[in-house]
Design an enzyme around this catalytic site. Sequence first.
Site, PDB file in Angstrom:
ATOM      1  N   HIS A 142       0.822  -1.214   0.000  1.00  0.00           N
ATOM      2  CA  HIS A 142       0.000   0.000   0.000  1.00  0.00           C
ATOM      3  C   HIS A 142       0.855   1.263   0.000  1.00  0.00           C
ATOM      4  O   HIS A 142       0.402   2.316  -0.436  1.00  0.00           O
ATOM      5  CB  HIS A 142      -0.974  -0.021   1.186  1.00  0.00           C
TER       6      HIS A 142
ATOM      7  N   SER B 172       4.768   7.268   2.525  1.00  0.00           N
ATOM      8  CA  SER B 172       3.617   8.185   2.674  1.00  0.00           C
ATOM      9  C   SER B 172       2.462   7.517   3.431  1.00  0.00           C
ATOM     10  O   SER B 172       1.661   8.194   4.071  1.00  0.00           O
ATOM     11  CB  SER B 172       3.135   8.689   1.315  1.00  0.00           C
TER      12      SER B 172
ATOM     13  N   HIS C  29      -2.514 -13.176  -0.499  1.00  0.00           N
ATOM     14  CA  HIS C  29      -3.750 -13.440   0.253  1.00  0.00           C
ATOM     15  C   HIS C  29      -3.788 -14.858   0.815  1.00  0.00           C
ATOM     16  O   HIS C  29      -4.835 -15.303   1.277  1.00  0.00           O
ATOM     17  CB  HIS C  29      -4.975 -13.143  -0.619  1.00  0.00           C
TER      18      HIS C  29
HETATM   19  C1  HEM Z   1      -5.023  -7.625  -6.446  1.00  0.00           C
HETATM   20  C2  HEM Z   1      -5.580  -6.627  -5.827  1.00  0.00           C
HETATM   21  C3  HEM Z   1      -5.786  -6.596  -4.340  1.00  0.00           C
HETATM   22  C4  HEM Z   1      -6.932  -6.321  -3.705  1.00  0.00           C
HETATM   23  C5  HEM Z   1      -8.260  -5.952  -4.352  1.00  0.00           C
HETATM   24  C6  HEM Z   1      -6.687  -6.449  -2.296  1.00  0.00           C
HETATM   25  C7  HEM Z   1      -7.617  -6.232  -1.311  1.00  0.00           C
HETATM   26  C8  HEM Z   1      -7.441  -6.530   0.021  1.00  0.00           C
HETATM   27  C9  HEM Z   1      -8.427  -6.346   1.052  1.00  0.00           C
HETATM   28  C10 HEM Z   1      -9.816  -5.758   0.830  1.00  0.00           C
HETATM   29  C11 HEM Z   1      -7.905  -6.802   2.212  1.00  0.00           C
HETATM   30  C12 HEM Z   1      -8.612  -6.870   3.579  1.00  0.00           C
HETATM   31  C13 HEM Z   1      -8.614  -5.529   4.269  1.00  0.00           C
HETATM   32  C14 HEM Z   1      -9.543  -5.570   5.469  1.00  0.00           C
HETATM   33  O1  HEM Z   1     -10.740  -5.728   5.276  1.00  0.00           O
HETATM   34  O2  HEM Z   1      -9.061  -5.441   6.611  1.00  0.00           O
HETATM   35  C15 HEM Z   1      -6.587  -7.285   1.929  1.00  0.00           C
HETATM   36  C16 HEM Z   1      -5.749  -7.868   2.859  1.00  0.00           C
HETATM   37  C17 HEM Z   1      -4.447  -8.197   2.592  1.00  0.00           C
HETATM   38  N1  HEM Z   1      -3.778  -7.984   1.405  1.00  0.00           N
HETATM   39 FE1  HEM Z   1      -4.586  -7.438  -0.350  1.00  0.00          FE
HETATM   40  N2  HEM Z   1      -5.393  -6.805  -2.110  1.00  0.00           N
HETATM   41  C18 HEM Z   1      -4.788  -6.889  -3.332  1.00  0.00           C
HETATM   42  C19 HEM Z   1      -3.465  -7.176  -3.571  1.00  0.00           C
HETATM   43  C20 HEM Z   1      -2.537  -7.403  -2.582  1.00  0.00           C
HETATM   44  C21 HEM Z   1      -1.111  -7.445  -2.789  1.00  0.00           C
HETATM   45  C22 HEM Z   1      -0.430  -7.159  -4.117  1.00  0.00           C
HETATM   46  C23 HEM Z   1      -0.553  -7.746  -1.586  1.00  0.00           C
HETATM   47  C24 HEM Z   1       0.904  -7.898  -1.227  1.00  0.00           C
HETATM   48  C25 HEM Z   1       1.857  -8.141  -2.086  1.00  0.00           C
HETATM   49  C26 HEM Z   1      -1.626  -7.904  -0.645  1.00  0.00           C
HETATM   50  C27 HEM Z   1      -1.466  -8.295   0.653  1.00  0.00           C
HETATM   51  C28 HEM Z   1      -2.495  -8.397   1.565  1.00  0.00           C
HETATM   52  C29 HEM Z   1      -2.315  -8.951   2.899  1.00  0.00           C
HETATM   53  C30 HEM Z   1      -1.046  -9.578   3.444  1.00  0.00           C
HETATM   54  C31 HEM Z   1      -3.543  -8.807   3.547  1.00  0.00           C
HETATM   55  C32 HEM Z   1      -3.851  -9.191   4.999  1.00  0.00           C
HETATM   56  C33 HEM Z   1      -3.428  -8.005   5.874  1.00  0.00           C
HETATM   57  C34 HEM Z   1      -3.595  -8.209   7.369  1.00  0.00           C
HETATM   58  O3  HEM Z   1      -3.857  -9.319   7.823  1.00  0.00           O
HETATM   59  O4  HEM Z   1      -3.441  -7.201   8.086  1.00  0.00           O
HETATM   60  N3  HEM Z   1      -2.809  -7.658  -1.267  1.00  0.00           N
HETATM   61  N4  HEM Z   1      -6.310  -7.088   0.604  1.00  0.00           N
END
Ligand code: HEM
Length: 328
Positions: A57, A67, A186
Amino acid sequence: MKAAAAAVQATAPGTPTVGYYNDKCNGSVEGIVRETVKAALNADLTKGAALVRLFFHDCFVRGCDGSVLLDPTYANPYPEKTSGANIGLRGFDVIDAIKANLESACPSTVSCADILAFAARDASGYLSKGGIDYAVPAGRLNGVVSSAADAERNLPGSTFDVATLISNFAAKGFTPEELVIVSGAHSIGRAHCSSFRDRLSSPSGEINPYFRDNILAKDCDAGPADPTVENNIRDQNATALGNLTSYVVPARGGASLDNSYYVNSLNSVVLFHSDWAIVGSNATRRHVHEYADNGTLWNLDFADALVKLAMPPGSTAEIRKTCRATNY
Ligand code: HEM
């Protein structure tokens, strides 16, 4: 980049380089970050997912410039972290701890953007049991601009369809295959129900109905408003899984950041519409199969994709004294 060259590479000024801190702070910078991340994950393993997401992010909005870490101020009440696209963002305490350790070893030397990049690498290494490892180009400075509106404009949404995801990532120089690769993150972490509520009424062709009705809907109805659910079905309470246990990929050697996301995608047991969408397109589906079949390949390609994510240096304003505020 996998060869992890220790020497500083000759590149254009301002371009992050591998080994940037080798001759600074007695060569202790990357070790201090690694040890602080290790201590944080030993205390709370879930912080690893938080660090990987923080890094993504940061880099997707204004380049990798720290940022995302800036707190609201009177002058800037809506920095990136207040954006709806950053729902659930956490791990700021780990970044604070790393920065405090680095400041006491060598003040005003290491930027918060570099800390994020090192911490994401170290968390990935820890959660993959060493399967993911790479040299991190460094030498970024921190930006002084942070805007929630920028975050909304740049970060992908969980309800995006595949064409929108592909163009969102193409805008940052990523191919459809790389979109598939980074989505494998994910396999760890958790999400708020509001991030996948649309899936509770998705048709059976898009989501396993038992997963939808007996796991996600139940978890989202229980407890506080907008509770969180594990991203990976593997990490769900085993007794809730019912007939879905056959889909659960055991964590190999206890590693949790792995290619299980792709197996889940092919079985329609992933949380977000965006996760499901990348299985539904010819441009991406074959890569989902490829990584479901080959976890070692995914480890290597995920490492390369994170290096690519780390390359935009972002702003070059300053090295902050604290990651949550600009110096002036
Ligand atoms: C492809 C598009 C992506 C979308 C639409 C997306 C969307 C999301 C959303 C909605 C969440 C949950 C947030 C919440 O409700 O608390 C999430 C969690 C997460 N995302 Fe993504 N994400 C994307 C790509 C990525 C990428 C590229 C990475 C890292 C390289 C990533 C790593 C993570 C991780 C590790 C979590 C869990 C975070 C936690 O447990 O605090 N995501 N993502």
